[in-house]
Scaffold this motif. Structure first.
Motif, short mmCIF file in Angstrom:
data_model
loop_
_atom_site.label_atom_id
_atom_site.label_comp_id
_atom_site.label_asym_id
_atom_site.label_seq_id
_atom_site.Cartn_x
_atom_site.Cartn_y
_atom_site.Cartn_z
N SER A 18 0.72 -0.99 -0.23
CA SER A 18 0.06 -0.10 0.11
C SER A 18 1.01 1.26 -0.01
CB SER A 18 -0.99 0.03 1.20
OG SER A 18 -1.59 -1.07 1.28
N ILE A 19 0.22 2.38 -0.21
CA ILE A 19 0.85 3.69 -0.16
C ILE A 19 0.23 4.31 1.23
CG2 ILE A 19 1.05 5.98 -0.81
CD1 ILE A 19 0.73 4.79 -3.66
N LEU A 20 1.20 4.42 2.21
CA LEU A 20 0.79 4.91 3.54
C LEU A 20 1.69 6.46 3.71
CD1 LEU A 20 0.94 1.64 5.61
CD2 LEU A 20 -1.08 2.71 4.44
N MET A 21 0.92 7.39 3.37
CA MET A 21 1.84 8.62 3.28
C MET A 21 1.30 9.54 4.36
SD MET A 21 1.21 10.75 -0.54
CE MET A 21 2.37 9.64 -1.26
N SER A 22 2.11 10.57 4.59
CA SER A 22 1.93 11.68 5.48
C SER A 22 2.60 13.04 4.66
CB SER A 22 2.52 11.81 6.68
OG SER A 22 1.83 10.71 7.54
N ILE A 23 1.69 13.81 4.38
CA ILE A 23 2.39 15.07 3.65
C ILE A 23 1.95 16.24 4.82
CG2 ILE A 23 2.07 16.74 1.76
CD1 ILE A 23 0.81 14.29 0.24
N VAL A 24 3.25 17.02 4.99
CA VAL A 24 3.28 18.16 5.97
C VAL A 24 2.71 19.41 5.05
CG1 VAL A 24 4.36 19.69 7.72
CG2 VAL A 24 4.71 16.92 7.49
N LEU A 25 1.78 20.04 5.44
CA LEU A 25 1.37 21.50 4.63
C LEU A 25 1.47 22.48 5.67
CD1 LEU A 25 -1.63 19.87 3.01
CD2 LEU A 25 0.53 20.46 1.82
N ASP A 26 1.54 23.76 4.98
CA ASP A 26 1.36 25.12 5.87
C ASP A 26 0.61 26.08 5.22
OD1 ASP A 26 2.08 26.93 7.49
OD2 ASP A 26 4.02 27.56 6.67
N PRO A 27 -0.66 25.62 5.08
CA PRO A 27 -1.63 26.32 4.50
C PRO A 27 -1.89 27.70 5.07
CG PRO A 27 -2.69 24.51 5.43
CD PRO A 27 -1.38 24.51 5.85
N PRO A 28 -2.29 28.54 4.24
CA PRO A 28 -2.71 29.95 4.94
C PRO A 28 -4.09 29.95 5.15
CG PRO A 28 -2.91 29.92 2.45
CD PRO A 28 -2.21 28.48 2.65
N ASP A 29 -4.33 30.68 6.12
CA ASP A 29 -5.80 30.48 6.93
C ASP A 29 -6.92 30.19 6.16
OD1 ASP A 29 -4.81 31.01 9.49
OD2 ASP A 29 -4.87 32.98 9.31
N PRO A 30 -7.21 30.71 4.98
CA PRO A 30 -8.30 30.38 4.41
C PRO A 30 -8.36 28.87 3.84
CG PRO A 30 -7.53 32.33 3.15
CD PRO A 30 -6.58 31.85 4.20
N LEU A 31 -7.29 28.41 3.87
CA LEU A 31 -7.01 26.92 3.44
C LEU A 31 -6.80 25.84 4.31
CD1 LEU A 31 -4.85 27.17 0.23
CD2 LEU A 31 -7.46 27.48 0.17
N ASN A 32 -6.62 26.39 5.72
CA ASN A 32 -6.26 25.72 6.83
C ASN A 32 -7.23 25.21 7.71
OD1 ASN A 32 -4.53 24.46 8.52
ND2 ASN A 32 -3.53 26.02 9.43
N THR A 33 -8.08 24.51 7.01
CA THR A 33 -9.69 24.07 7.50
C THR A 33 -9.41 22.50 7.29
OG1 THR A 33 -10.83 24.06 5.87
CG2 THR A 33 -10.66 25.86 7.13
#
Length: 177
Positions: A18-33
């Motif tokens: 399988s693919i078991l992946m974690s992606i770290v993001l730093d979204p701006p406030d409008p996208l950080n939900t």
């Protein structure tokens, strides 16, 4: 080694299946939900599932990607300092490798493809590295569009795939239904 889903459920997968992946993001406030990021992940995964199987992928709210009613992937968004988009995608898992209690409710890309390619179209070999790159590209594409157009950018793609649209649903929480 420590895959998990919502509410502390485990995501188990045989080695190299399988693919078991974690992606770290730093979204701006409008996208950080959690809602936007879960929808983004589900739509991107559905895009990739369709690309590799030529079958319609649907989203079971809030975070499962399914084909023909069987779960092929799950999305989990967590925030602890950073925002992490976790994805579990069953790729090469055989039917006998799923836990007995899940056998009728889960699937993998390999099982969806079976021995034949739908519509007699040649499908590429299931290579987890290639599929991982396709997932990252799909996520990156939707994420870029979110930056340019705002969080509603995934709305139509998500709504078209959502199994619950137009259906009565029952939502159970820790506080009741």
């Amino acid at each position: 080694t420590a895959g998990r889903g919502r509410r502390g459920r485990r995501w188990c997968a045989p080695p190299r299946s399988s693919i078991l992946m974690s992606i770290v993001l730093d979204p701006p406030d409008p996208l950080n939900t959690a809602g936007f990021l879960t929808a983004l992940g589900a739509v991107a995964v559905a895009d990739v599932v369709e690309q590799w199987t030529h079958q319609t992928a649907r989203i079971k709210w809030p975070n499962d990607v399914r084909v023909e009613g069987k779960k092929v992937a799950g999305i989990l968004v967590e925030r602890a300092g950073a925002t992490v988009l976790g994805i579990g995608l069953n790729v090469l898992t055989r039917a006998d490798q799923f836990p007995t209690e899940l056998a009728n409710t889960v699937t993998s890309l390999a099982l969806l493809r079976g021995d034949r390619a739908p519509s007699r179209v040649e499908l590429p070999e299931l290579d987890r590295s290639c599929i991982s790159r396709a997932l990252i590209q799909a996520i990156d594409g939707w994420y870029d569009r979110g930056h340019q157009q705002g969080p509603r950018v995934v709305h139509d793609a998500w709504s078209e795939r959502c199994e619950a649209v137009g259906q009565r649903v029952r939502v159970r929480t820790l506080n009741g239904e």
